[in-house]
Design a protein around this motif. Sequence first.
Motif, PDB file in Angstrom:
ATOM      1  N   SER A  32      -0.307   0.721  -6.792  1.00 38.91           N
ATOM      2  CA  SER A  32      -0.595  -0.139  -5.651  1.00 38.91           C
ATOM      3  C   SER A  32      -0.260  -1.598  -5.934  1.00 38.91           C
ATOM      4  O   SER A  32       0.063  -2.358  -5.014  1.00 38.91           O
ATOM      5  N   VAL A  35       3.810  -1.533  -5.974  1.00 38.18           N
ATOM      6  CA  VAL A  35       4.365  -1.282  -4.636  1.00 38.18           C
ATOM      7  C   VAL A  35       3.225  -1.396  -3.617  1.00 38.18           C
ATOM      8  O   VAL A  35       2.682  -0.384  -3.176  1.00 38.18           O
ATOM      9  N   PRO A  36       2.858  -2.611  -3.237  1.00 39.68           N
ATOM     10  CA  PRO A  36       1.691  -2.802  -2.363  1.00 39.68           C
ATOM     11  C   PRO A  36       2.016  -2.618  -0.885  1.00 39.68           C
ATOM     12  O   PRO A  36       1.670  -3.462  -0.043  1.00 39.68           O
ATOM     13  N   ASP A  37       2.675  -1.527  -0.553  1.00 41.76           N
ATOM     14  CA  ASP A  37       3.064  -1.304   0.837  1.00 41.76           C
ATOM     15  C   ASP A  37       2.175  -0.285   1.546  1.00 41.76           C
ATOM     16  O   ASP A  37       2.456   0.120   2.678  1.00 41.76           O
ATOM     17  N   GLY A  38       1.105   0.161   0.869  1.00 39.37           N
ATOM     18  CA  GLY A  38       0.161   1.066   1.494  1.00 39.37           C
ATOM     19  C   GLY A  38       0.419   2.538   1.261  1.00 39.37           C
ATOM     20  O   GLY A  38      -0.374   3.375   1.687  1.00 39.37           O
ATOM     21  N   ARG A  39       1.484   2.874   0.543  1.00 42.23           N
ATOM     22  CA  ARG A  39       1.808   4.295   0.367  1.00 42.23           C
ATOM     23  C   ARG A  39       0.764   5.035  -0.465  1.00 42.23           C
ATOM     24  O   ARG A  39       0.639   6.251  -0.376  1.00 42.23           O
ATOM     25  N   TYR A  40       0.033   4.296  -1.329  1.00 39.45           N
ATOM     26  CA  TYR A  40      -0.965   4.941  -2.182  1.00 39.45           C
ATOM     27  C   TYR A  40      -2.393   4.759  -1.660  1.00 39.45           C
ATOM     28  O   TYR A  40      -3.340   5.202  -2.316  1.00 39.45           O
ATOM     29  N   ASP A  41      -2.540   4.095  -0.518  1.00 38.33           N
ATOM     30  CA  ASP A  41      -3.883   3.706  -0.069  1.00 38.33           C
ATOM     31  C   ASP A  41      -4.834   4.895   0.081  1.00 38.33           C
ATOM     32  O   ASP A  41      -5.969   4.865  -0.408  1.00 38.33           O
ATOM     33  N   ARG A 103      -6.147  -3.397  -0.831  1.00 36.54           N
ATOM     34  CA  ARG A 103      -5.694  -2.050  -0.477  1.00 36.54           C
ATOM     35  C   ARG A 103      -6.887  -1.175  -0.089  1.00 36.54           C
ATOM     36  O   ARG A 103      -6.792  -0.339   0.803  1.00 36.54           O
TER      37      ARG A 103
END
Length: 294
Positions: A32, A35-41, A103
Amino acid sequence: SYISFSRAGIAADYEKNRRIRREMLRDLVIGSCVVPDGRYDMKLADVVWAICEESSWVSPANNLSAQGRGDRPLPDADQPRVDRSAAETACDLALTVQMVSSRLDAVSPQLIERIVREVDRRVIRPFRTLAGTVWMCGPKGDAMRCLSGCMMAFLTFEESSQYRWACAGKAMNLFDRLLMALPADGSIPGGVDDWAQIVEPVIDIVMMALSVSRGSVDMRREKQIRLMAHYPVFCHMAQGWFLNAGAHSMRTALPAALLYRMGAYVQDEALCDLGVFLSRTQEQEARGGNLLHF
């Protein structure tokens, strides 16, 4: 897993499941950050909630020891005791909030609220309210890691300045007592193999005190701490061979990155150099190279 331990004395299942879940948390936190784009949220929220839902963070062996009754193998959710496992879990969750709180909030503010509530109930409150080392259960050799995890927890989550100061004072007194129980010359009783288990939490505690005091409490120059950090350098003979106490191997697998990090923290160039050297030699060995030339 708790019942299996009470019947057969084997904690492997619990430790395996615990390790997998904590490694998932760390990997998702790092992912996260990168790659803080929300894919792992959602996956991050899932594993955080699962850890908070665990009835206890105390390992089965220490759970039975704390409760003192073999006919009650399941964890008591209200048992105010802490072991290394619980303290490290609290530390993982504290670092999670420090690093990826945005996140977690993107999914639900309830996540951080739940983390704070669980860490306070399971770790901070026992540490603050129980006298001496009564708050801790498990092997005394894990005391330094317990203390390090508790410090990270209350420095991150304790909002009351009164309680935070009380915890800090208690932590520093315990830290002093634990250091006094170790050899003053900086040697590690278990040899180089046990160096990381003792010195890593020691340096973490030193760096936390340095950070929260904004540099006014700097224990890095204390003689015993510097000698402890330098111990692998004293023991290193040549080409990754160490003078290692007891029945341990002279070709011990010290974590090179940890040596470098510890050296950077305490400003020990020789320790940093040893970390770099071991990293290169371990890489060469992995490729099948021969390090010994006679």
